[in-house]
Design a protein around this motif. Sequence first.
Motif, short mmCIF file in Angstrom:
data_model
loop_
_atom_site.label_atom_id
_atom_site.label_comp_id
_atom_site.label_asym_id
_atom_site.label_seq_id
_atom_site.Cartn_x
_atom_site.Cartn_y
_atom_site.Cartn_z
N GLU A 1 0.83 -1.21 0.00
CA GLU A 1 0.00 0.00 0.00
C GLU A 1 0.87 1.26 0.00
N ALA A 2 1.98 1.22 0.71
CA ALA A 2 2.90 2.36 0.71
C ALA A 2 3.51 2.56 -0.67
N LEU A 3 3.83 1.46 -1.37
CA LEU A 3 4.40 1.56 -2.71
C LEU A 3 3.36 1.97 -3.75
N ALA A 4 2.09 1.88 -3.40
CA ALA A 4 1.02 2.34 -4.29
C ALA A 4 0.52 3.72 -3.92
N SER A 5 1.11 4.35 -2.91
CA SER A 5 0.65 5.64 -2.42
C SER A 5 0.97 6.75 -3.42
N PRO A 6 0.28 7.89 -3.33
CA PRO A 6 0.59 9.02 -4.21
C PRO A 6 2.05 9.45 -4.13
N ALA B 1 4.67 7.56 -3.56
CA ALA B 1 5.47 6.61 -4.34
C ALA B 1 5.26 6.80 -5.83
N GLN B 2 4.02 7.09 -6.23
CA GLN B 2 3.74 7.30 -7.64
C GLN B 2 4.43 8.55 -8.17
N ARG B 3 4.47 9.60 -7.36
CA ARG B 3 5.16 10.82 -7.79
C ARG B 3 6.65 10.60 -7.93
N ALA B 4 7.22 9.90 -6.96
CA ALA B 4 8.68 9.69 -6.94
C ALA B 4 9.11 8.57 -7.87
N GLY B 5 8.18 7.64 -8.16
CA GLY B 5 8.54 6.51 -8.99
C GLY B 5 9.06 5.33 -8.19
N GLU B 6 9.40 5.55 -6.93
CA GLU B 6 9.93 4.50 -6.06
C GLU B 6 10.06 5.05 -4.64
N LEU B 7 10.28 4.16 -3.69
CA LEU B 7 10.56 4.56 -2.31
C LEU B 7 11.69 3.70 -1.77
N GLY B 8 12.52 4.30 -0.91
CA GLY B 8 13.62 3.58 -0.31
C GLY B 8 13.20 2.87 0.97
N VAL B 9 14.09 2.04 1.47
CA VAL B 9 13.81 1.26 2.66
C VAL B 9 13.54 2.16 3.87
N VAL B 10 14.32 3.22 4.02
CA VAL B 10 14.16 4.11 5.17
C VAL B 10 12.78 4.75 5.16
N ARG B 11 12.36 5.26 4.01
CA ARG B 11 11.06 5.91 3.93
C ARG B 11 9.93 4.90 4.15
#
Length: 259
Positions: A20-25, A27-37
Amino acid sequence: MPTPAPHQGHGLRRDLDLLEALASPEAQRAGELGVVRLAQLTGREKSQVSRALKALAEEGVVERDPDTLGYRLGWRLFSLVARTVEDRLVRTAEPVMRELSAELEETSHLCVLRDQEVLTLLSVSGHSFRVHDWEGRGVPAHCTSAARVLLFDATPDDLYVRFAAAPEAPALPELWLRIQEARRDGYAQVREEFEPGLVGVSAPIRDFRGRVVAALNVSAPASRMAEGMQVAGEETAKAAATISSHLGWEARPQPAQLT
């Protein structure tokens, strides 16, 4: 049967939180998310998140960029969703297509866009049976009415990216003009562009978000349908709107134009 240990359900819940976090707005804006975030968003330890993502990546549920080390939703998840959506689309469209084909006494086709081709998912004849010759078959998109409505959401840049390297690249300004004409009319039509002696009309099918996910097409010999293209187009547009409503799309009236 043995009762699952409590932590198994919790583990699935934690994996779903990551998805769900990787499908969040964000994540969509950034294209990806790191482990820390991702650890911050899910309230978990960084090491736990890292291990979970590694396991999900091994199964293709998420993907890791080798350069940035960020994560995004993976191919396997999208594949499962696509198959589910297309199955529902076919089941929803078929009875409407039968009515349309019976009314027009012509074959109707349910089409989607695949790279530079239009792929037929389902064909129904005017005699209430399926026609398998076209199902699963892809044809060059640029000369079909279906592609023109499937590209309603595209920008000129999207057209360039999709077709610039195509073996038979279309004249993009001309294609853009035809798409705009189809948007204005609510349906697209072609006259012997795909095949001599064949004409066709197509209308867009939208999902609950309003995005075009498929095209409803009716094709026939010019000798039968050339004089009735407008009627066929309007009836196809009505049928496509019915399918769209079954998929959750509520068409909104256009604002009145000032005169």
